[in-house]
Design a protein around this motif. Structure first.
Motif, PDB file in Angstrom:
ATOM      1  N   LYS A  76       1.086  -1.449  -0.001  1.00  0.00           N
ATOM      2  CA  LYS A  76       0.143   0.040   0.019  1.00  0.00           C
ATOM      3  C   LYS A  76       0.806   1.215   0.037  1.00  0.00           C
ATOM      4  CE  LYS A  76      -0.736  -0.573   5.057  1.00  0.00           C
ATOM      5  NZ  LYS A  76      -1.999  -0.556   5.901  1.00  0.00           N
ATOM      6  N   THR A  88      -2.114   3.689  -3.723  1.00  0.00           N
ATOM      7  CA  THR A  88      -2.372   2.551  -4.512  1.00  0.00           C
ATOM      8  C   THR A  88      -2.069   1.310  -3.643  1.00  0.00           C
ATOM      9  OG1 THR A  88      -1.233   3.819  -6.171  1.00  0.00           O
ATOM     10  CG2 THR A  88      -1.294   1.370  -6.313  1.00  0.00           C
ATOM     11  N   SER A 138      -4.584  -4.056  -8.919  1.00  0.00           N
ATOM     12  CA  SER A 138      -4.465  -2.980  -7.964  1.00  0.00           C
ATOM     13  C   SER A 138      -5.619  -1.939  -8.151  1.00  0.00           C
ATOM     14  CB  SER A 138      -3.266  -2.328  -8.736  1.00  0.00           C
ATOM     15  OG  SER A 138      -3.270  -1.760  -9.730  1.00  0.00           O
ATOM     16  N   THR A 173      -2.616  10.454  -4.007  1.00  0.00           N
ATOM     17  CA  THR A 173      -3.073   9.203  -4.581  1.00  0.00           C
ATOM     18  C   THR A 173      -2.586   7.935  -3.632  1.00  0.00           C
ATOM     19  OG1 THR A 173      -2.725  10.326  -6.745  1.00  0.00           O
ATOM     20  CG2 THR A 173      -2.730   7.757  -6.678  1.00  0.00           C
ATOM     21  N   TYR A 215       1.207   5.266   0.279  1.00  0.00           N
ATOM     22  CA  TYR A 215       0.325   6.311   0.746  1.00  0.00           C
ATOM     23  C   TYR A 215       1.299   7.324   1.396  1.00  0.00           C
ATOM     24  CZ  TYR A 215      -0.359   4.599   5.544  1.00  0.00           C
ATOM     25  OH  TYR A 215      -0.299   4.262   6.772  1.00  0.00           O
ATOM     26  N   SER A 232      -6.067   2.187  -7.651  1.00  0.00           N
ATOM     27  CA  SER A 232      -5.439   3.359  -7.306  1.00  0.00           C
ATOM     28  C   SER A 232      -6.604   4.521  -6.987  1.00  0.00           C
ATOM     29  CB  SER A 232      -4.289   3.862  -8.442  1.00  0.00           C
ATOM     30  OG  SER A 232      -3.403   2.891  -8.572  1.00  0.00           O
TER      31      SER A 232
END
Length: 824
Positions: free
Chosen positions: A311, A326, A383, A324, A313, A385
């Motif tokens: 992850k 992901t 994934s 953003t 962030y 996003s």
């Protein structure tokens, strides 16, 4: 295997159980209702045949935030066996120890108390009827009063130490003793546990082992010492084991040792959130001396299953900003995921609107993004996003957000770490010119700017003036050789333009405070280090040094770090708060106002002549150069400069009426600073303000020998005298010069778009009232072999570049010519 009965009076020791809480959002919110283990919607994964891992993060279990993980082992399963890996005189993380000694092991938990210096257990350990000598003096008797024991048929049971000690137990060839027993014959010995003292009555990370009435082995960990997990007392640990069906249970070594392991899982198989790094993550595992390992056959794959692989962030956001996120998942099930049926949605709970919802980009209010690619088969990765939008906040606010994967018609897929949890700290900006405080705990001022390594929570409050005072603090061990390096750091996002601040630190009146504790203040000019005696006082502000320090704007503009690097004794150091007290700086001695040339205005011709009134629109020339190392002495050859600007360029004129210039050898192509001889006329520019570090440097070096004026340029985000740094920046533009009868004239035109160096981007025309710092200076040969070093803004530091403040360069687009200055 049959289930052997537990003897009457057998007592069981249980390691501290910590049920982790998903951090309470520091926005208006309600109090969470009391929970039980039965309330949990456990995340579950089969690690092996008859071996199941479960995890849940509780908002309010036993009145605290709790993070609970456990492994449920069906001891009646013929594929299951229990082993005791150990190291007699050393330590190793169980994520390495267990698989190295038992390659078929699929799960395990840390074991007994051990010597933290050299390793080796401090309780009682018998393997295959051989007693393993302890690594040092035995632990307190309650620390080995119970045991997980295996008889000759490998039947497991919880046993109590017999009269005369474990040597008198002749029926169990394998005994791993620890304690205290936290539940015995279905009864929690509350008074006894209380009598042991703070080891049992304080909340800590805990590990425990117990056996249920239907002959399942429970290996339990409770996380703690972080903002997400408070940990448990021994009595609460007993309640947890009781709720899981254990009539007898035993406390194992807890604290930083608490570790649950599963073969094949991420983070080297660490399933819980060990506390030795002070973070709620899987990276804080401690090396131990023994463990309990479970062997079994590999599990059959599930139809629908997922593992969160990564992850991406940022845990800190500015008020109102976006980022953003992901999430990458591995499909470890047998079925194929599809964009229509496999979704990422909100969790805990799912029927809500996220505080970080971005209406402009989310697929729906509960579904932030769609699966990519549209189809993901077994063994492939998919994934999601999406954008998180921080709310506008007026104080530091912490948000916890949860997402989970679901499959239409199935529900949630994947266990604990397939639920993506992230804690986001949203920081309001600190206005320029204000004092502010950074505190170490959730709920404190500017908590998002605090970080540490190896620290833990304590309930002691720091009550220095203006501190929050009721949130507790963080602490770390000063026993460096045993506990390792510990540090706590305040790294503010300094306001635009940076500023001067005095630095103060405060700590609580916690127990076992020690001296000396090392503090480092990292500021724009370097680092200052202080040795502070935390035993001398508490709950007051202690200044680090007597001066104010300049900190550059933004993250990385400076920090204050507390460490245990210069101490190695048993005890604690406490990180309460750091105060940055703003100090109004002195104005510059000199200000030059740069006038604007409208599109209709005539512009200077860059020909080295400076005639025809082409500089008439400029402010009067900036002159009055003084010796660099003695500002009271005027320059023997006084230069002067003028500047103008328009929408596309900056124009510079430098003149000296009584200049002596010696020629030098023509430099090679390309040339560097060291290739230039003779006089050097420098202009240092700091676009972020007169006190800031990031600078552009433009150097002119006229050479009467070949009739050229060589221009050299440099840029750096940190002030430096190294001529090899930042030479990848090229100022560009045009230069012309003339030198006749001692009259030196240099003209230069530089496009704004060229002021584009990373970290100092000023590639657009300044606005009216913008202020840059400027330091014009000259390495000047007055006569053959006779040099002087002079600059415009008085300064006597080690080099031109280090002076503070620089002179002010104020850009004026109006017709008035009022001189003023500012810090930006």
């Amino acid at each position: 295997m049959s289930n052997p009965p537990l003897k009457q009076g057998d007592r069981i020791k249980l390691t501290s159980l910590i049920l982790t809480l998903f951090l309470i959002i520091l926005q208006p919110c309600g109090v969470f209702a009391q929970q039980t283990l039965a309330d949990a919607d456990w995340f579950e994964r089969e690690l092996g045949d008859g071996v199941v891992w479960r995890y849940y993060l509780f908002d309010n279990l036993y009145g605290a935030r709790q993070s609970v993980s456990y492994i449920d082992v069906d001891l009646s399963n013929p594929n299951v066996s229990v082993e005791f890996p150990y190291l007699a005189n050393s330590r190793q993380k169980i994520s390495s120890m267990i698989p190295s000694q038992f390659p078929d092991a699929l799960a395990g938990i840390n074991g007994t108390y051990f010597d933290t210096s050299v390793g080796g257990h401090l309780t009682y350990l018998r393997i295959n009827s051989i007693v393993i000598p302890p690594g040092g003096a035995l632990f307190s008797p309650w620390g080995y009063e119970g045991a997980l024991a295996l008889d000759a048929s490998e039947n497991a049971s919880i046993q109590q130490i017999p009269s005369g000690g474990w040597v008198n137990d002749t029926t169990h060839p394998d005994i791993l003793a620890c304690g205290p027993l936290v539940i015995v014959g279905g009864v929690i010995p509350s008074a006894y546990l209380t009598s042991i003292g703070s080891h049992c009555t304080s909340r800590h990370p805990r590990s425990a082992v117990g056996i249920t009435s239907n002959y399942h082995l429970i290996l339990l960990t409770v996380d703690g010492r972080t903002e997400m997990a408070d940990g448990m007392t021994c009595e609460e640990l007993g309640q947890a084991m009781q709720e899981l069906g254990c009539p007898n249970a035993l406390n194992l070594d807890g604290g930083g040792s608490t570790t649950l392991w599963g073969e094949g899982e991420l983070y080297n198989g660490v399933l819980n959130y060990p506390s030795d790094n002070g973070m709620y993550d899987h990276a804080g595992e401690r090396a131990c001396s023994n463990a309990i390992a479970i062997e079994s056959a590999a599990p059959s794959p599930k139809t629908w299953d997922a593992r969160l692989m990564s992850k991406t962030y940022s845990p800190i956001m500015d008020s109102g900003s976006k980022q953003t996120v992901t999430l990458v998942y591995d499909n470890i099930g047998t079925a194929t995921w599809t964009i229509a049926e496999t979704k990422l949605v909100l969790a805990r709970p799912d029927a809500r609107t996220s505080e970080l919802y971005d209406a402009a980009t989310w697929h729906s209010s509960s579904q932030p993004a769609l699966l990519s690619p549209a189809s993901v088969a077994q063994g492939e990765t998919g994934s999601f996003s999406f954008t998180l939008k921080a709310p506008a906040v007026s104080k530091t606010t912490v948000y916890n957000e949860h997402f989970m994967m679901t499959q239409t018609g199935i529900g949630r897929i994947g266990p604990a770490d397939s639920e993506a949890w992230m804690q986001i700290v949203v920081q309001p900006p600190v206005p320029p010119g204000e004092t502010f405080i950074v505190e170490s705990r959730i709920g404190g001022q500017n908590f998002g700017w605090y970080s540490d390594s190896g620290m833990a929570n304590t309930s002691y409050n720091c009550t220095a003036p203006d501190c929050t005072g009721n949130i507790g603090t963080r602490y770390g061990s000063t026993y460096r050789s045993v506990a390792g390096s510990k540090n706590a750091t305040a790294t503010p996002d300094f306001p635009e333009g940076g500023g001067y601040y005095k630095v103060y630190v405060a700590w609580c009146a916690g127990g076992n405070r020690r001296n000396p504790i090392t503090y480092h203040v990292h500021h724009s000019k370097g680092t200052e280090t202080f040795q502070i005696d935390q035993t001398a006082t508490a709950d007051v502000w202690t200044q680090l040094g007597s001066d104010a320090y300049y900190f550059n704007e933004g993250f990385g503009g400076g920090s204050v770090v507390m460490t245990n690097e210069d101490i190695d004794v048993s005890g604690s150091m406490y990180a309460g708060a750091v105060k940055f007290e703003y100090v109004v700086p002195d104005p510059p001695d000199k200000t030059y106002v740069v006038h604007y040339l409208s599109p209709a205005s005539s512009k200077p011709s860059i020909n080295g002549q400076a005639d025809g009134g082409e500089w008439a629109a400029a402010s009067p020339a900036g002159s009055g150069y003084v010796f660099h190392n003695n500002p009271a002495v005027s320059a023997a050859e006084d230069g002067s400069f003028k500047m103008l600007f328009d929408d596309t360029c900056l124009y510079i004129l430098f003149q000296m009426n009584n200049a002596y210039l010696a020629g030098y050898a023509t430099p090679p192509v390309p040339f560097g600073y060291s290739d230039l001889g003779g006089d050097k006329i420098n202009f240092f520019f700091t676009p972020k303000g007169i006190y800031t570090q990031p600078f552009y440097r433009i150097l002119f070096c006229p050479n009467p020998t070949d009739g050229n004026c060589y221009a050299w340029s440099q840029a750096s985000v940190v002030k430096t005298t190294d001529p090899l740094v930042g030479t990848d920046w090229v100022a560009g533009g045009e230069t012309a010069y003339a030198y006749t009868a001692g009259q030196l004239t240099i003209e230069r035109r530089i496009p704004w778009i060229n002021f584009n160096y990373a970290g100092i981007d000023a590639a657009t025309c300044p606005e009216d009232g913008d202020v840059w710092g400027v330091q014009p200076c000259v390495s000047n040969e007055v006569s053959a072999g006779n040099w002087e070093w002079v600059n415009w803004e008085p300064d006597n530091t080690a080099s031109y570049v280090y002076g503070e403040p620089f002179g002010a360069l104020e850009f004026e687009k109006t017709t008035s010519s009022v001189n003023s200055w500012g810090i930006y």
